[in-house]
Write a protein that holds these residues in place. Structure first.
Motif, PDB file in Angstrom:
ATOM      1  N   SER A  37       0.840  -1.195   0.000  1.00 31.27           N
ATOM      2  CA  SER A  37       0.000   0.000   0.000  1.00 31.27           C
ATOM      3  C   SER A  37       0.876   1.246   0.000  1.00 31.27           C
ATOM      4  CB  SER A  37      -0.897   0.010   1.225  1.00 31.27           C
ATOM      5  OG  SER A  37      -0.111   0.191   2.369  1.00 31.27           O
ATOM      6  N   ALA A  38       0.474   2.194  -0.782  1.00 29.75           N
ATOM      7  CA  ALA A  38       1.253   3.424  -0.904  1.00 29.75           C
ATOM      8  C   ALA A  38       1.247   4.183   0.413  1.00 29.75           C
ATOM      9  CB  ALA A  38       0.664   4.300  -1.997  1.00 29.75           C
ATOM     10  N   ALA A  39       0.267   3.879   1.227  1.00 35.57           N
ATOM     11  CA  ALA A  39       0.117   4.620   2.465  1.00 35.57           C
ATOM     12  C   ALA A  39       1.341   4.465   3.368  1.00 35.57           C
ATOM     13  CB  ALA A  39      -1.129   4.141   3.185  1.00 35.57           C
ATOM     14  N   GLU A  40       1.999   3.293   3.297  1.00 38.33           N
ATOM     15  CA  GLU A  40       3.173   3.060   4.139  1.00 38.33           C
ATOM     16  C   GLU A  40       4.226   4.130   3.927  1.00 38.33           C
ATOM     17  OE1 GLU A  40       4.860  -0.772   3.595  1.00 38.33           O
ATOM     18  OE2 GLU A  40       2.906  -1.749   3.826  1.00 38.33           O
ATOM     19  N   ASN A  41       4.173   4.717   2.752  1.00 34.71           N
ATOM     20  CA  ASN A  41       5.221   5.637   2.364  1.00 34.71           C
ATOM     21  C   ASN A  41       5.219   6.950   3.133  1.00 34.71           C
ATOM     22  OD1 ASN A  41       7.207   5.013   0.711  1.00 34.71           O
ATOM     23  ND2 ASN A  41       6.082   5.313  -1.204  1.00 34.71           N
ATOM     24  N   SER A  42       4.080   7.308   3.666  1.00 38.81           N
ATOM     25  CA  SER A  42       3.980   8.644   4.223  1.00 38.81           C
ATOM     26  C   SER A  42       4.424   8.670   5.679  1.00 38.81           C
ATOM     27  CB  SER A  42       2.549   9.153   4.089  1.00 38.81           C
ATOM     28  OG  SER A  42       1.692   8.237   4.727  1.00 38.81           O
ATOM     29  N   GLY A  43       5.722   8.676   5.855  1.00 41.52           N
ATOM     30  CA  GLY A  43       6.267   8.837   7.194  1.00 41.52           C
ATOM     31  C   GLY A  43       6.168  10.304   7.584  1.00 41.52           C
ATOM     32  N   ASN A 162      17.136   7.083  -8.831  1.00 40.13           N
ATOM     33  CA  ASN A 162      17.114   8.481  -8.413  1.00 40.13           C
ATOM     34  C   ASN A 162      15.691   8.985  -8.235  1.00 40.13           C
ATOM     35  OD1 ASN A 162      19.430   7.814 -10.274  1.00 40.13           O
ATOM     36  ND2 ASN A 162      20.221   9.658  -9.296  1.00 40.13           N
ATOM     37  N   ILE A 163      14.815   8.549  -9.141  1.00 39.79           N
ATOM     38  CA  ILE A 163      13.421   9.000  -9.063  1.00 39.79           C
ATOM     39  C   ILE A 163      12.796   8.514  -7.762  1.00 39.79           C
ATOM     40  CG2 ILE A 163      11.136   8.792 -10.117  1.00 39.79           C
ATOM     41  CD1 ILE A 163      12.526   8.656 -12.842  1.00 39.79           C
ATOM     42  N   ILE A 164      13.004   7.257  -7.431  1.00 39.95           N
ATOM     43  CA  ILE A 164      12.430   6.721  -6.192  1.00 39.95           C
ATOM     44  C   ILE A 164      13.017   7.452  -4.986  1.00 39.95           C
ATOM     45  CG2 ILE A 164      12.233   4.665  -4.736  1.00 39.95           C
ATOM     46  CD1 ILE A 164      12.258   2.991  -7.309  1.00 39.95           C
ATOM     47  N   ALA A 165      14.322   7.713  -5.053  1.00 41.31           N
ATOM     48  CA  ALA A 165      14.979   8.363  -3.915  1.00 41.31           C
ATOM     49  C   ALA A 165      14.445   9.776  -3.674  1.00 41.31           C
ATOM     50  CB  ALA A 165      16.492   8.401  -4.138  1.00 41.31           C
ATOM     51  N   LEU A 166      13.896  10.404  -4.697  1.00 42.64           N
ATOM     52  CA  LEU A 166      13.343  11.749  -4.525  1.00 42.64           C
ATOM     53  C   LEU A 166      11.990  11.717  -3.814  1.00 42.64           C
ATOM     54  CD1 LEU A 166      14.171  13.359  -7.997  1.00 42.64           C
ATOM     55  CD2 LEU A 166      15.013  14.140  -5.776  1.00 42.64           C
ATOM     56  N   GLU A 167      11.457  10.531  -3.586  1.00 38.60           N
ATOM     57  CA  GLU A 167      10.171  10.340  -2.920  1.00 38.60           C
ATOM     58  C   GLU A 167       9.067  11.226  -3.499  1.00 38.60           C
ATOM     59  OE1 GLU A 167      10.391   9.607   1.443  1.00 38.60           O
ATOM     60  OE2 GLU A 167      12.385  10.488   1.192  1.00 38.60           O
ATOM     61  N   PRO A 168       8.824  11.106  -4.794  1.00 32.80           N
ATOM     62  CA  PRO A 168       7.759  11.925  -5.392  1.00 32.80           C
ATOM     63  C   PRO A 168       6.381  11.386  -5.010  1.00 32.80           C
ATOM     64  CG  PRO A 168       8.595  10.384  -7.015  1.00 32.80           C
ATOM     65  CD  PRO A 168       9.419  10.184  -5.766  1.00 32.80           C
ATOM     66  N   LEU A 185       7.909   1.984 -10.858  1.00 29.56           N
ATOM     67  CA  LEU A 185       7.591   3.127  -9.990  1.00 29.56           C
ATOM     68  C   LEU A 185       6.321   2.852  -9.191  1.00 29.56           C
ATOM     69  CD1 LEU A 185       8.401   6.092 -12.398  1.00 29.56           C
ATOM     70  CD2 LEU A 185       9.720   5.334 -10.426  1.00 29.56           C
ATOM     71  N   ARG A 186       5.303   2.301  -9.877  1.00 30.35           N
ATOM     72  CA  ARG A 186       4.046   2.038  -9.168  1.00 30.35           C
ATOM     73  C   ARG A 186       4.252   0.996  -8.077  1.00 30.35           C
ATOM     74  NH1 ARG A 186       0.131   2.398 -14.316  1.00 30.35           N
ATOM     75  NH2 ARG A 186      -0.039   4.672 -14.315  1.00 30.35           N
ATOM     76  N   ASP A 187       5.067  -0.026  -8.364  1.00 28.65           N
ATOM     77  CA  ASP A 187       5.344  -1.041  -7.341  1.00 28.65           C
ATOM     78  C   ASP A 187       6.013  -0.417  -6.128  1.00 28.65           C
ATOM     79  OD1 ASP A 187       4.247  -2.934  -8.925  1.00 28.65           O
ATOM     80  OD2 ASP A 187       6.108  -3.949  -9.462  1.00 28.65           O
ATOM     81  N   SER A 188       6.698   0.702  -6.348  1.00 32.03           N
ATOM     82  CA  SER A 188       7.362   1.376  -5.229  1.00 32.03           C
ATOM     83  C   SER A 188       6.410   2.346  -4.536  1.00 32.03           C
ATOM     84  CB  SER A 188       8.592   2.134  -5.732  1.00 32.03           C
ATOM     85  OG  SER A 188       9.437   1.265  -6.426  1.00 32.03           O
TER      86      SER A 188
ATOM     87  N   GLN B  59      11.485   3.228   3.370  1.00 31.31           N
ATOM     88  CA  GLN B  59      10.703   2.599   2.308  1.00 31.31           C
ATOM     89  C   GLN B  59      11.290   2.828   0.921  1.00 31.31           C
ATOM     90  OE1 GLN B  59       8.505   0.699   3.717  1.00 31.31           O
ATOM     91  NE2 GLN B  59       8.121  -0.236   1.733  1.00 31.31           N
ATOM     92  N   GLU B  60      11.831   4.043   0.677  1.00 29.80           N
ATOM     93  CA  GLU B  60      12.307   4.295  -0.688  1.00 29.80           C
ATOM     94  C   GLU B  60      13.585   3.495  -0.967  1.00 29.80           C
ATOM     95  OE1 GLU B  60      12.678   6.508   1.675  1.00 29.80           O
ATOM     96  OE2 GLU B  60      14.736   7.203   1.563  1.00 29.80           O
ATOM     97  N   GLN B  61      14.376   3.249   0.092  1.00 30.92           N
ATOM     98  CA  GLN B  61      15.576   2.432  -0.121  1.00 30.92           C
ATOM     99  C   GLN B  61      15.202   0.964  -0.319  1.00 30.92           C
ATOM    100  OE1 GLN B  61      18.519   3.210   2.883  1.00 30.92           O
ATOM    101  NE2 GLN B  61      18.861   5.293   2.149  1.00 30.92           N
ATOM    102  N   VAL B  62      14.157   0.527   0.365  1.00 29.38           N
ATOM    103  CA  VAL B  62      13.657  -0.827   0.154  1.00 29.38           C
ATOM    104  C   VAL B  62      13.297  -1.002  -1.319  1.00 29.38           C
ATOM    105  CG1 VAL B  62      11.791  -2.439   0.673  1.00 29.38           C
ATOM    106  CG2 VAL B  62      12.834  -1.113   2.512  1.00 29.38           C
TER     107      VAL B  62
END
Lengths: 370, 346
Positions: A37-43, A162-168, A185-188, B59-62
């Motif tokens: 779930s994308a929700a996990e991403n929002s720290g 790099n794109i993932i690391a930017l946390e867009p 990207l979507r999987d991330s 998470q982004e590093q994962v």
């Protein structure tokens, strides 16, 4: 010999077992790897970052150097965020047919095409753009070269890490993008929106409205579209005196061929009161036109690019090679010395700036009307 | 044949290469566009395969390690092993050191499939369309070439190679015809595909190629003895109880299958199938029992290593096919010149 064969068979069996084990490990990993779930991403970290967007003042964009009244398309300001607040969560379907839900107005946007760079910079506050394309900085093709300075970083489609690391929270690309990258990207947990590259100015308006909706800036988008309509209407008025039989014929001639039916160029020159000889001949897309055909089509005007992929080419060089070509001396455009060039950032724009090319072309074709 | 000697060599060389491969894999996971500490990379992998539970991992590093880098490294290993082992087999099969899976038109057929998938728009629908079209294109081309070279149930190697060249050229021209009718974006996609690339690899691709490649590699290894006998010449092999034409047919089938599977996922990566078996042969000798597994390991090391180099530039990566060719072509030339000087067979 026999024991060699026996050994080979035994080894084959052992290897097979090892492989099946390996495989089950791999597929096991992969099974766990379904889109979380994308929700996990929002720290808490990303919350702080997204909050920063609203504090930036709207920017007075002096970067648009078209000479005319483009002041109306300044960068978005903080007000479009309050407007957005009650619309989200927003569910949209992109041009690939993929549905997605945006929980809130995106605050960390990555744009992966020059067209969306240009549109976004007019739609949202600069602080909401975390990355654009490198093309945005290239004066030869970009309408925002000056404005883009200092806005976000620069990435290309294949810089996935790099794109993932930017946390867009939103990545905008076009339908030409590799499906693998989109899925990765979507999987991330990243929302990826693909728009279809417009083939004419009406489609361009639709794309602007679409992107404005996704970033929660519908009003701003409508303003841009109104600005385009105004520009087009102004040209139309100037050309209203033009009778159909007075219309001149035109073709473009570039490194990558010419433009026929169903291309932006065709729409631009038609709106500029010209007749594209290539689409008149029923040719679609971007054909390579031979010299014989140029002689046959006999265009009144030939448009050459003002910018070339190959730095050794130039407008002057291309023009001289046409003018000095003995076989082309009967062509009207060459006899009357009407080989012209219009600013490439306008005529190649996949953004609202494309309407400026209509004016450029009309002005060059019918200077007496302007 | 000195069996003991070969086994002894095997016992040293294969574990050594396996260790080198492990080292390369670790380096490949550790290095990339975005820096992730090595220890954390391991924790991410362990966490995702369920061996440890660490909810605190960013998470982004994962995503970067487990969804982008690791699947890519595994595809590189599997594809490298596939292409290189097939190269070793083909060179043995044709008794020609310049043979590689490309002779059979696999690459050109896959290329035609790829451009059809791109221009029809199917490639944009699903991540599986490109591999499917490429694999079908490759296998159809191989079948055609094979049928052309088949005479009275036997395959003449020379006819096979020549008809391979002719059919490949023809199919290349059809591809170019489609290309010239395509728009810039489509041409771009195709050109990038032909460079052979590993970016965009996911667990889906890993699943797609790992099982077929590993199974078929195991099958190839079972033919080591037959390949060794073929080196003695057709008649010798026959007198030792081998049916050369049957063996040849089966091996052609298996190598084209493996190559098609590998190429369908990562594009026609050039030169892996040609140079790695030669490098391995210098150390391992000509015995296929050792040569095939050693080539597979060598190919995995080589392709993974090349991919690391391609990923190092910070301003966008270089396709792995470019790196393999930049390293491969000079070696190919060296080989050619040296063989001519020594007075080799070609």
């Amino acid at each position: 010999m026999d024991n060699i064969k026996g050994f080979a068979l035994r080894r084959g069996f052992i290897l097979m077992m090892i492989m099946i084990m390996l495989l089950s490990v791999f597929t096991g990993c992969a099974g766990r790897n379904q889109p979380d779930s994308a929700a996990e991403n929002s720290g808490p970290e990303s919350d702080i970052r997204s909050g920063a967007g609203s504090e930036m003042p709207g920017d007075a964009s002096d970067g648009v150097d078209n000479g005319s009244d483009t002041g109306s398309i300044k960068s978005g300001d903080a007000s479009d965020e309050s407007e957005a607040a009650f619309k989200f969560p927003l569910t949209v379907t992109d041009a690939n047919g993929d549905e997605m839900t945006l929980e809130s107005a995106p605050q960390r946007i990555i744009s992966l095409t020059l067209g969306s760079d240009e549109i976004l910079l007019s739609l949202v506050d600069k602080s909401r753009i975390v990355s654009m394309t490198r093309y945005a900085d290239d004066e030869g093709i970009s309408n925002i070269a000056a404005e883009a300075k200092g806005v976000g970083t620069r990435t290309t489609m294949d810089m996935i890490e790099n794109i993932i690391a930017l946390e867009p929270d939103l990545v905008i690309l076009d339908t030409w993008a590799d499906v693998n990258y989109i899925k990765q990207l979507r999987d991330s947990g990243i929302t990826v929106y693909a728009f279809r590259t417009p083939g004419n100015i009406d489609e361009q308006k639709a794309v602007i409205a679409e992107l404005a909706h996704v970033v929660g800036a519908d009003e701003k988008g409508q303003e841009l579209i109104n600005w385009m309509d105004e520009k087009l209407r102004a040209v139309e008025e100037k050309l209203s005196a033009l009778r159909p039989e007075q219309k001149l014929t035109v073709m473009d001639y570039g490194e990558l061929g010419s433009s026929g039916k169903g291309t932006n160029f065709d729409d631009i020159v038609t709106r500029a009161g010209l007749i594209n000889v290539i689409s008149q001949a029923g040719i679609e897309g971007w054909p390579m036109i031979s010299k014989e055909k140029i002689i046959e089509f006999d265009p009144d005007i030939i448009i050459l690019p003002s910018w070339y992929y190959d730095a050794n080419n130039s407008f002057e060089g291309m023009r001289d090679s046409l003018v000095n070509d003995p076989s082309l001396q009967t062509v009207s455009a060459i006899k009357n010395n009407r080989i012209i060039s219009v600013p490439n950032p306008h005529i190649s724009a996949i953004s609202h700036y494309v309407v400026l090319a209509v004016e450029d072309v009309a002005r060059a074709a019918y200077p007496e009307l302007f | 044949m000195n069996n003991l000697n070969v086994y002894k060599k095997m016992g040293i060389m294969l574990p050594a290469m396996f260790l080198l491969l492990l080292f390369t894999i670790i380096a490949a996971v550790a290095l990339g566009a975005v820096y992730v500490p090595l220890g954390r990379s391991f924790r991410i992998i362990l966490d995702n395969i369920g061996l440890i539970d660490d909810p605190a991992l960013p998470q982004e590093q994962v995503s970067i390690i487990f969804r982008v880098r690791l699947p890519r490294v595994i595809v590189a290993c599997v594809a490298g092993a596939a292409l290189s082992a097939c190269g070793a087999v083909m060179q043995g099969l044709f008794r020609n050191p310049m043979a590689d899976p490309g002779v059979l038109g696999v690459s050109s057929g896959a290329g035609l499939g790829a451009i059809i998938a791109i221009t029809t728009g199917f490639a944009a629908r699903s991540i599986y369309t490109m591999p499917l079209f490429a694999a079908v294109g490759a296998l159809c081309t191989v079948t055609l070439i094979y049928l052309l070279a088949l005479r009275k149930g036997k395959i003449a190697p020379l006819t096979l190679i020549l008809s391979g060249i002719a059919v490949s050229t023809f199919i290349g021209a059809v591809t170019q015809f489609i290309l010239i009718r395509s728009n810039t974006y489509e041409v771009r996609r195709y050109v990038f595909w032909t460079m052979g690339g590993l970016s965009g690899m996911m667990w889906e691709q890993v699943r797609l190629i790992t099982f077929p490649v590993l199974v078929l590699l195991a099958v190839l290894m079972m033919f080591s003895r037959e390949l060794n006998l073929l080196q003695l010449g057709e008649e010798e092999a026959q007198s030792l109880g081998l049916e050369p034409s049957r063996t040849r047919k089966l091996l052609l089938l298996f190598t084209s299958l493996i190559t098609a599977v590998a190429i369908s996922v990562c594009g026609p990566v050039s030169f892996v199938g040609l140079i790695v078996p030669h490098m391995v042969r210098l150390i391992a000798g000509p015995d296929h029992r050792l040569l095939i597994p050693a080539s597979a390991l060598g190919g995995a090391i080589f392709l993974t290593g090349c991919d690391i180099l391609g990923r190092l530039p910070a301003d966008g990566e270089i396709h792995v096919g470019i790196i393999t060719a930049i390293l491969g072509a000079p070696y190919f030339l060296y080989l050619l010149i040296r063989t001519r000087r020594v007075g080799g067979a070609f």
